[in-house]
Scaffold this active site. Structure first.
Site, PDB file in Angstrom:
ATOM      1  N   CYS A 218       0.841  -1.193   0.000  1.00 21.65           N
ATOM      2  CA  CYS A 218       0.000   0.000   0.000  1.00 21.65           C
ATOM      3  C   CYS A 218       0.880   1.249   0.000  1.00 21.65           C
ATOM      4  O   CYS A 218       2.000   1.231   0.497  1.00 21.65           O
ATOM      5  CB  CYS A 218      -0.912  -0.005   1.229  1.00 21.65           C
ATOM      6  SG  CYS A 218      -2.087   1.384   1.269  1.00 21.65           S
TER       7      CYS A 218
ATOM      8  N   ASP B 198       0.427   3.797   1.727  1.00 23.05           N
ATOM      9  CA  ASP B 198       0.374   4.382   3.073  1.00 23.05           C
ATOM     10  C   ASP B 198       1.773   4.693   3.618  1.00 23.05           C
ATOM     11  O   ASP B 198       2.658   3.828   3.615  1.00 23.05           O
ATOM     12  CB  ASP B 198      -0.347   3.402   4.017  1.00 23.05           C
ATOM     13  CG  ASP B 198      -0.758   4.056   5.330  1.00 23.05           C
ATOM     14  OD1 ASP B 198       0.131   4.576   6.027  1.00 23.05           O
ATOM     15  OD2 ASP B 198      -1.957   4.038   5.634  1.00 23.05           O
TER      16      ASP B 198
ATOM     17  N   ARG C 252       2.819   4.941   6.467  1.00 25.61           N
ATOM     18  CA  ARG C 252       3.204   4.205   7.677  1.00 25.61           C
ATOM     19  C   ARG C 252       3.722   2.799   7.370  1.00 25.61           C
ATOM     20  O   ARG C 252       4.033   2.033   8.273  1.00 25.61           O
ATOM     21  CB  ARG C 252       1.998   4.120   8.627  1.00 25.61           C
ATOM     22  CG  ARG C 252       1.528   5.486   9.116  1.00 25.61           C
ATOM     23  CD  ARG C 252       0.148   5.410   9.727  1.00 25.61           C
ATOM     24  NE  ARG C 252      -0.867   5.035   8.735  1.00 25.61           N
ATOM     25  CZ  ARG C 252      -2.158   4.899   9.009  1.00 25.61           C
ATOM     26  NH1 ARG C 252      -2.589   5.082  10.242  1.00 25.61           N
ATOM     27  NH2 ARG C 252      -3.009   4.569   8.060  1.00 25.61           N
TER      28      ARG C 252
ATOM     29  N   HIS D 160      -2.006  -4.029   4.994  1.00 23.46           N
ATOM     30  CA  HIS D 160      -1.817  -3.629   6.386  1.00 23.46           C
ATOM     31  C   HIS D 160      -3.171  -3.426   7.053  1.00 23.46           C
ATOM     32  O   HIS D 160      -4.139  -3.049   6.394  1.00 23.46           O
ATOM     33  CB  HIS D 160      -0.951  -2.365   6.489  1.00 23.46           C
ATOM     34  CG  HIS D 160      -1.583  -1.121   5.914  1.00 23.46           C
ATOM     35  ND1 HIS D 160      -2.179  -0.159   6.691  1.00 23.46           N
ATOM     36  CD2 HIS D 160      -1.736  -0.706   4.632  1.00 23.46           C
ATOM     37  CE1 HIS D 160      -2.656   0.805   5.914  1.00 23.46           C
ATOM     38  NE2 HIS D 160      -2.403   0.489   4.658  1.00 23.46           N
TER      39      HIS D 160
ATOM     40  N   CYS E 245      -6.112  -0.117   6.976  1.00 24.26           N
ATOM     41  CA  CYS E 245      -5.916   0.495   5.654  1.00 24.26           C
ATOM     42  C   CYS E 245      -7.113   1.389   5.301  1.00 24.26           C
ATOM     43  O   CYS E 245      -8.255   0.923   5.263  1.00 24.26           O
ATOM     44  CB  CYS E 245      -5.735  -0.587   4.592  1.00 24.26           C
ATOM     45  SG  CYS E 245      -5.431   0.074   2.940  1.00 24.26           S
TER      46      CYS E 245
HETATM   47 CO    CO Z   1      -3.457   1.220   3.070  1.00 29.28          CO
END
Ligand code: CO
Length: 223
Positions: free
Chosen positions: A41, A43, A45, A97, A100
């Site tokens: 992803c 993302d 993080r 993750h 999400c």
């Molecule tokens: Co995500």
């Protein structure tokens, strides 16, 4: 200006790597030979290299919203083909993750913009598993389950691409895996969706799906 700190960080980082391994960047310039392709992803993080403690040159990476693998996505397919055919990576890892936002938006039919069309693929996963998913309590548990199911289905999609099917057909060693990363503790959960051949695919997928459902058995009415 705030960006200054990024340049400072960059110089410190490059210095640090060079001092630990003199000539690191000179060697890296010649060639990359990663063993792994990471499909994760976007993302912020979930920083691919950091999570698995890998240096530049060790991980080939493709990231998009909600780590989706679509059969007609030329971007992802090109990355996969280059990774397999040219770099000869041994492992392709789909990494979702928990928590999400993309998966959550898909679950809740949130309208966020262009991404709605992209996340339609995650809604397909939700709909495919709707009967089982909706007997879980509404909230974080159901969301965790969809994050895991999404990884399973996207790993399946990887296995079904012409790129991976062709690699297996010519006897090239490529193993496809599905993992889910925990934002809360920094740890990876192996979905035990590890597929090494076309023949093994159906069996491994069925077992991984069964395992996944068992993990949530305590939360549902029936499984
Ligand atoms: Co995500």
């Amino acid at each position: 200006m705030k960006l200054d700190s990024l340049f400072e960080n960059n110089r410190a980082w490059a210095r640090d790597i060079e001092s630990r391994s003199p000539g690191f960047f000179t060697r890296l310039q010649q060639q990359q030979s990663p063993q792994y392709l990471w499909i994760g992803c976007s993302d912020s993080r979930v920083p691919a290299n950091e999570i698995v403690g890998m240096l530049p040159g060790e991980l080939f990476v493709h990231r998009n919203v909600a780590n989706v693998v679509v059969h007609s996505d030329l971007n992802c397919l090109s990355v996969m083909e280059f990774a397999i055919d040219s770099l000869q990576v041994k492992h392709i890892i789909v990494v979702g993750h928990y928590g999400c936002s993309g998966v959550k938006a898909a679950m809740q039919n949130l309208r966020i913009g262009i991404a709605d069309n992209w996340l339609r693929h995650v809604q397909d996963v939700r709909n495919q598993h709707r009967d089982w998913l909706y007997q879980l309590p509404d909230g974080p548990i159901r969301l965790d389950a969809l994050c895991e199911l999404n990884v399973l289905e996207q790993s399946l999609n990887v296995c079904q691409t012409t790129v991976v099917q062709d690699a297996w057909a010519r006897g090239q060693e490529v193993v496809v895996h599905g993992w889910v990363y925990g934002l809360n503790n920094g740890l990876i959960n192996d979905m035990r969706m590890s597929v090494a051949s076309a023949d093994a695919l159906a069996g491994v997928y069925a077992q991984a799906l069964d395992d996944l459902r068992q993990r949530y058995a305590a939360h549902g009415q029936s499984v």
